[in-house]
Design an enzyme around this catalytic site. Sequence first.
Site, PDB file in Angstrom:
ATOM      1  N   LYS A   1      -5.353   4.703 -31.641  1.00  0.00           N
ATOM      2  CA  LYS A   1      -3.797   4.601 -31.876  1.00  0.00           C
ATOM      3  C   LYS A   1      -3.420   4.615 -33.443  1.00  0.00           C
ATOM      4  CE  LYS A   1      -3.274   2.436 -27.321  1.00  0.00           C
ATOM      5  NZ  LYS A   1      -4.595   1.621 -27.211  1.00  0.00           N
TER       6      LYS A   1
HETATM    7  O1  LIG Z   1      -0.725   2.713 -22.594  1.00  0.00           O
HETATM    8  C1  LIG Z   1      -1.773   2.175 -23.140  1.00  0.00           C
HETATM    9  C2  LIG Z   1      -2.588   2.752 -23.829  1.00  0.00           C
HETATM   10  C3  LIG Z   1      -3.923   2.280 -24.126  1.00  0.00           C
HETATM   11  N1  LIG Z   1      -4.158   1.276 -23.239  1.00  0.00           N
HETATM   12  C4  LIG Z   1      -5.594   0.770 -23.374  1.00  0.00           C
HETATM   13  O2  LIG Z   1      -6.288   1.243 -22.315  1.00  0.00           O
HETATM   14  C5  LIG Z   1      -7.355   0.241 -21.902  1.00  0.00           C
HETATM   15  C6  LIG Z   1      -6.809  -0.699 -20.636  1.00  0.00           C
HETATM   16  O3  LIG Z   1      -7.539  -1.625 -20.278  1.00  0.00           O
HETATM   17  P1  LIG Z   1      -7.619  -2.430 -18.733  1.00  0.00           P
HETATM   18  O4  LIG Z   1      -8.411  -3.680 -18.960  1.00  0.00           O
HETATM   19  O5  LIG Z   1      -7.895  -1.331 -17.673  1.00  0.00           O
HETATM   20  O6  LIG Z   1      -6.111  -2.802 -18.637  1.00  0.00           O
HETATM   21  C7  LIG Z   1      -7.240  -1.027 -23.031  1.00  0.00           C
HETATM   22  O7  LIG Z   1      -8.292  -0.549 -23.703  1.00  0.00           O
HETATM   23  C8  LIG Z   1      -5.856  -0.773 -23.963  1.00  0.00           C
HETATM   24  O8  LIG Z   1      -5.620  -0.754 -25.212  1.00  0.00           O
HETATM   25  C9  LIG Z   1      -3.513   0.786 -22.321  1.00  0.00           C
HETATM   26  O9  LIG Z   1      -3.652  -0.035 -21.856  1.00  0.00           O
HETATM   27  N2  LIG Z   1      -2.162   1.352 -22.288  1.00  0.00           N
END
Ligand SMILES: O=c1ccn([C@@H]2O[C@H](COP(=O)(O)O)[C@@H](O)[C@H]2O)c(=O)[nH]1
Length: 272
Positions: A95
Amino acid sequence: MTFINKLDAAWAANDSLLCVGLDPDMARLPAQFQSAPDGIYRFCTEIIDATADLACAFKPQIAYFAALGAEQQLERICAYLRDKHPHIPLILDSKRGDIGATAKQYAREAYDRYGADAVTVSPYMGGDSVEPYMEWTDRGVIVLCRTSNPGGSDLQFLEVNGRPLYQHVAQLVADKWNSNGQCALVVGATFPEELAQVRAIVGEMPLLVPGIGAQGGDIVATVTAGKTTAGKGMMINSSRAILYATAQAGEDFAAAARRVALETRDAINAAR
Ligand SMILES: O=c1ccn([C@@H]2O[C@H](COP(=O)(O)O)[C@@H](O)[C@H]2O)c(=O)[nH]1
């Protein structure tokens, strides 16, 4: 092979829209990995091997590695993935967003250092801040659009010329930034109505969709809102729910991760 071609092939080969997130939180790793110098590498590669036939992509989140000074383990994980599972796209979730000269270095970090097929970027510094990533024409550029967190609404929902800002991002990427067909967007599974709006704006463009699993997004609503006419078009990410799935007594972490990945992949497919 371009990122988009590779993604298309992985969707088909594994009959999967599931992206497995690699977010190694030291405090939650099995005890044998917490004290080992290469514990993060060993944990992540076991997760990769346990789920590679169920995934359309893997997505390491760089903060989990950088916070621990574990970038070299991330390099080794990326090299392992390219070597052992070369048909599965590697998405570096970093990001980044900065002026062009600095963005060029971030692009080198993602594509050269880690060998990523695609990288997440912030759109808020505008076209010249994402241009350096586009120069790598075979790689993917995944632009934040409508993020999964509640606070994403603070800015992304601001009305600009009668439309929320996230829709302007979707339109801008679809109409201008995607001239080489290498772009995708991040849209959270926690906002299915907005997911449907974005799909209507961008046509067949792939969407990276985090927010199922630990964040509670509904799989059926997500797939219904975000799929393309061909029932594809998404990389639906789950990280913690798969990585830390061990619940049944005697089950090891990799078997538990596989069980949850399989259930998630199948639940997504049932809704396609
Ligand atoms: O909008 C966003 C963008 C990125 N993420 C990222 O995805 C994973 C989600 O992890 P979970 O454990 O499945 O919740 C994490 O790496 C975030 O940094 C997001 O959640 N939302």
